[in-house]
Design a protein around this motif. Structure first.
Motif, PDB file in Angstrom:
ATOM      1  N   HIS A  75       0.861  -1.181   0.000  1.00 21.32           N
ATOM      2  CA  HIS A  75       0.000   0.000   0.000  1.00 21.32           C
ATOM      3  C   HIS A  75       0.901   1.236   0.000  1.00 21.32           C
ATOM      4  O   HIS A  75       1.997   1.192   0.560  1.00 21.32           O
TER       5      HIS A  75
ATOM      6  N   ASP B  27      -1.829  12.523   2.091  1.00 21.90           N
ATOM      7  CA  ASP B  27      -2.763  11.398   2.204  1.00 21.90           C
ATOM      8  C   ASP B  27      -3.522  11.572   3.510  1.00 21.90           C
ATOM      9  O   ASP B  27      -2.970  11.330   4.580  1.00 21.90           O
TER      10      ASP B  27
ATOM     11  N   HIS C 219      -5.079   2.279  -0.054  1.00 28.27           N
ATOM     12  CA  HIS C 219      -4.404   2.655  -1.316  1.00 28.27           C
ATOM     13  C   HIS C 219      -3.482   1.515  -1.768  1.00 28.27           C
ATOM     14  O   HIS C 219      -2.258   1.619  -1.705  1.00 28.27           O
TER      15      HIS C 219
ATOM     16  N   VAL D 148      -7.174   3.577  -5.179  1.00 24.87           N
ATOM     17  CA  VAL D 148      -7.257   4.754  -4.319  1.00 24.87           C
ATOM     18  C   VAL D 148      -8.387   4.556  -3.299  1.00 24.87           C
ATOM     19  O   VAL D 148      -9.513   4.198  -3.685  1.00 24.87           O
TER      20      VAL D 148
END
Ligand SMILES: [Zn+2]
Length: 281
Positions: A101, A124, A139, A192
């Motif tokens: 990830h 993020d 992600h 995403v």
């Protein structure tokens, strides 16, 4: 079941070695990117409707942000070199370099023989999630993309709004390529906002309800001129299933920001990989 050898436990007890230590990987200058971002103004946006895909263009040195807007929603992202669609995001090598990830400071790398950073994650809002007790995180670069072929294989039928098909239609519409040619350029994605992992006992790929909420976003710095292609997955928050119209789905917002002239100082777009490509011949 095969018979375990007498030293089975000793063999299992050997500690792992990281395949690709990243201490020699060029480090992105996040401070520079963020100071340039602070000067940037919005130059475009694309709203990706539920169960559809949309393309967007980002110039090297610009930023793009993918946001959850109306409700929890997962997005499947493809990236191409805007000027050479054969150069595209390489989820496998990105996974080998950064793990299953990705988050802030990590990069999306392009396929061979290019192998250079296409984009760098600069923010993020789900970075707090970490790795949950199930081994899940957000992600991912471990899933591929939902597609109608696997759906047909496992359940029969012809569902047309899997991410693979959404990405195919949007790439064909944006580039003018025939559908069949566009399809061959669609590739494994960055998932995403998707929360996924592998089960400890069987090693199977799992998903669970995404922790994303409206207002959350993932933001990137474009290292090269990019053609982005984003699908709002028919799985919605991917809490139960995908490859059908049953999940609640929401749009995803893509916004593009451009910094003021000079804000990136001496930064330059990375060249393609330096390997000489002679392959020993
Ligand atoms: Zn999907």
């Amino acid at each position: 079941m095969t018979q375990a050898p007498p030293d089975a436990e000793a063999r299992r007890a050997i500690s792992p070695v990281i395949c690709y230590p990243t201490d020699t990987l060029p480090v992105p200058d996040l401070g520079l990117y963020r100071s340039a971002r602070a000067t940037a103004g919005k130059v475009g946006e694309v709203l990706v409707p539920p169960r559809e895909g949309r393309c967007f263009e980002v110039k090297a040195g610009q930023f793009f942000r993918i946001s959850s807007v109306e409700g929890p929603q997962v997005g499947d992202l493809n990236l191409h070199n805007l000027h050479d669609l054969k150069e595209r995001f390489f989820s496998g090598k990105t996974r080998a370099l950064h793990g299953t990830h990705v988050t802030t400071g990590e990069r999306l790398w392009s396929n061979l023989p290019y192998l250079r950073p296409m984009a760098t994650i600069i923010e993020d809002t789900l970075g707090w999630y970490g790795i949950d007790p199930y081994g899940g995180s957000v992600h991912d670069v471990i899933g591929t993309r939902c597609d109608p072929y696997t759906g047909n294989l496992l359940a029969g039928g012809h569902y047309h709004h899997c991410c693979h098909s959404n990405l195919t239609r949007s790439l064909a519409s944006h580039t003018g390529l025939p559908l069949g040619e566009a399809e061959m350029l669609v590739h494994d994605v960055l998932n995403v906002f998707m929360c996924t992992g592998f089960t400890r006992d069987t090693g199977q790929y799992f998903m669970k309800a995404s922790p994303v909420r409206p207002g959350d976003f993932l933001e990137f710095f474009a290292e090269i001129d990019l053609l982005g292609n984003l699908s709002a997955c028919p799985g919605g928050d991917c809490s139960s299933e995908h490859s059908s119209d049953t999940a609640a789905c929401h749009p995803l917002l893509v916004e593009i920001f451009s910094p003021v002239q000079g804000a990136l100082g001496g930064w330059s777009s990375p060249p393609v990989n330096a390997y000489d490509r002679s392959h020993g011949r």
